[in-house]
Design a protein around this motif. Structure first.
Motif, PDB file in Angstrom:
ATOM      1  N   THR A  17       0.776  -1.152   0.130  1.00  0.00           N
ATOM      2  CA  THR A  17      -0.005   0.036  -0.309  1.00  0.00           C
ATOM      3  C   THR A  17       0.841   1.163   0.194  1.00  0.00           C
ATOM      4  O   THR A  17       2.004   1.160   0.125  1.00  0.00           O
ATOM      5  N   GLN A  18       0.245   2.448  -0.206  1.00  0.00           N
ATOM      6  CA  GLN A  18       1.092   3.696  -0.320  1.00  0.00           C
ATOM      7  C   GLN A  18       1.622   4.013   1.246  1.00  0.00           C
ATOM      8  O   GLN A  18       2.973   4.104   1.262  1.00  0.00           O
ATOM      9  N   GLU A  19       0.733   3.436   2.292  1.00  0.00           N
ATOM     10  CA  GLU A  19       1.323   3.536   3.705  1.00  0.00           C
ATOM     11  C   GLU A  19       2.657   2.654   3.549  1.00  0.00           C
ATOM     12  O   GLU A  19       3.573   3.171   4.401  1.00  0.00           O
ATOM     13  N   GLU A  20       2.671   1.463   3.489  1.00  0.00           N
ATOM     14  CA  GLU A  20       3.706   0.580   3.438  1.00  0.00           C
ATOM     15  C   GLU A  20       4.990   0.949   2.850  1.00  0.00           C
ATOM     16  O   GLU A  20       6.014   0.823   3.076  1.00  0.00           O
ATOM     17  N   LEU A  21       4.681   1.612   1.398  1.00  0.00           N
ATOM     18  CA  LEU A  21       5.908   2.077   0.559  1.00  0.00           C
ATOM     19  C   LEU A  21       6.367   3.271   1.268  1.00  0.00           C
ATOM     20  O   LEU A  21       7.554   3.429   1.474  1.00  0.00           O
ATOM     21  N   GLU A  22       5.365   4.063   1.784  1.00  0.00           N
ATOM     22  CA  GLU A  22       5.997   5.359   2.616  1.00  0.00           C
ATOM     23  C   GLU A  22       6.981   4.925   3.899  1.00  0.00           C
ATOM     24  O   GLU A  22       8.046   5.582   4.134  1.00  0.00           O
ATOM     25  N   ASP A  23       6.436   3.811   4.569  1.00  0.00           N
ATOM     26  CA  ASP A  23       7.091   3.485   5.710  1.00  0.00           C
ATOM     27  C   ASP A  23       8.471   2.878   5.197  1.00  0.00           C
ATOM     28  O   ASP A  23       9.291   3.059   6.062  1.00  0.00           O
ATOM     29  N   THR A  24       8.616   2.270   4.212  1.00  0.00           N
ATOM     30  CA  THR A  24       9.662   1.702   3.497  1.00  0.00           C
ATOM     31  C   THR A  24      10.789   2.823   3.362  1.00  0.00           C
ATOM     32  O   THR A  24      12.109   2.636   3.646  1.00  0.00           O
ATOM     33  N   ILE A  25      10.250   3.822   2.704  1.00  0.00           N
ATOM     34  CA  ILE A  25      11.310   4.974   2.284  1.00  0.00           C
ATOM     35  C   ILE A  25      11.730   5.602   3.433  1.00  0.00           C
ATOM     36  O   ILE A  25      12.935   5.955   3.556  1.00  0.00           O
ATOM     37  N   VAL A  26      10.746   6.069   4.327  1.00  0.00           N
ATOM     38  CA  VAL A  26      11.139   6.563   5.766  1.00  0.00           C
ATOM     39  C   VAL A  26      12.027   5.711   6.752  1.00  0.00           C
ATOM     40  O   VAL A  26      12.962   6.306   6.942  1.00  0.00           O
ATOM     41  N   ASP A  27      12.027   4.698   6.731  1.00  0.00           N
ATOM     42  CA  ASP A  27      12.819   3.960   7.463  1.00  0.00           C
ATOM     43  C   ASP A  27      14.100   3.704   6.645  1.00  0.00           C
ATOM     44  O   ASP A  27      15.194   3.846   7.469  1.00  0.00           O
ATOM     45  N   ALA A  28      14.129   3.589   5.562  1.00  0.00           N
ATOM     46  CA  ALA A  28      15.592   3.527   4.779  1.00  0.00           C
ATOM     47  C   ALA A  28      16.170   4.807   4.944  1.00  0.00           C
ATOM     48  O   ALA A  28      17.490   4.861   5.231  1.00  0.00           O
ATOM     49  N   ILE A  29      15.603   5.973   5.062  1.00  0.00           N
ATOM     50  CA  ILE A  29      16.295   7.105   4.848  1.00  0.00           C
ATOM     51  C   ILE A  29      16.741   7.638   6.317  1.00  0.00           C
ATOM     52  O   ILE A  29      17.635   7.827   6.817  1.00  0.00           O
TER      53      ILE A  29
END
Length: 68
Positions: A17-29
Motif C-alpha cells: 500500500t502507499q502507507e507501506e511504501l512510505e514506511d519503507t522509504i522513511v525507514d531507509a532514510i
C-alpha cells in the motif's frame, strides 16, 4: 550466485500500500545505512519511469534545490 537485486527489490514491495511504501522509504532514510541505498535507487527508478515529463522536471527542480 546470480541475484538480480533490482527484481528482488521490486518483488519485495510489489503489492504494498502507499502507507507501506512510505514506511519503507522513511525507514531507509532514517536508518541512514548504505545498504539501503540500492533499494531507494530502484524505487526512484520506478517513479522516474512512470512519471510524465512535467513530473520529471519538477523532481529535477526539487533535487537541484535540495542540493544547493
Amino acid at each position: 550466485m546470480n541475484l538480480n537485486l533490482r527484481n528482488a527489490i521490486v518483488h519485495n514491495v510489489s503489492g504494498n500500500t502507499q502507507e507501506e511504501l512510505e514506511d519503507t522509504i522513511v525507514d531507509a532514510i532514517q536508518n541512514g545505512e548504505e545498504k539501503m541505498l540500492p533499494g531507494l535507487g530502484v524505487l526512484f527508478e520506478v517513479i522516474w519511469k512512470n512519471s510524465s515529463e512535467e513530473e520529471k522536471k519538477e523532481m529535477l527542480s526539487t533535487l537541484e534545490s535540495g542540493l544547493k
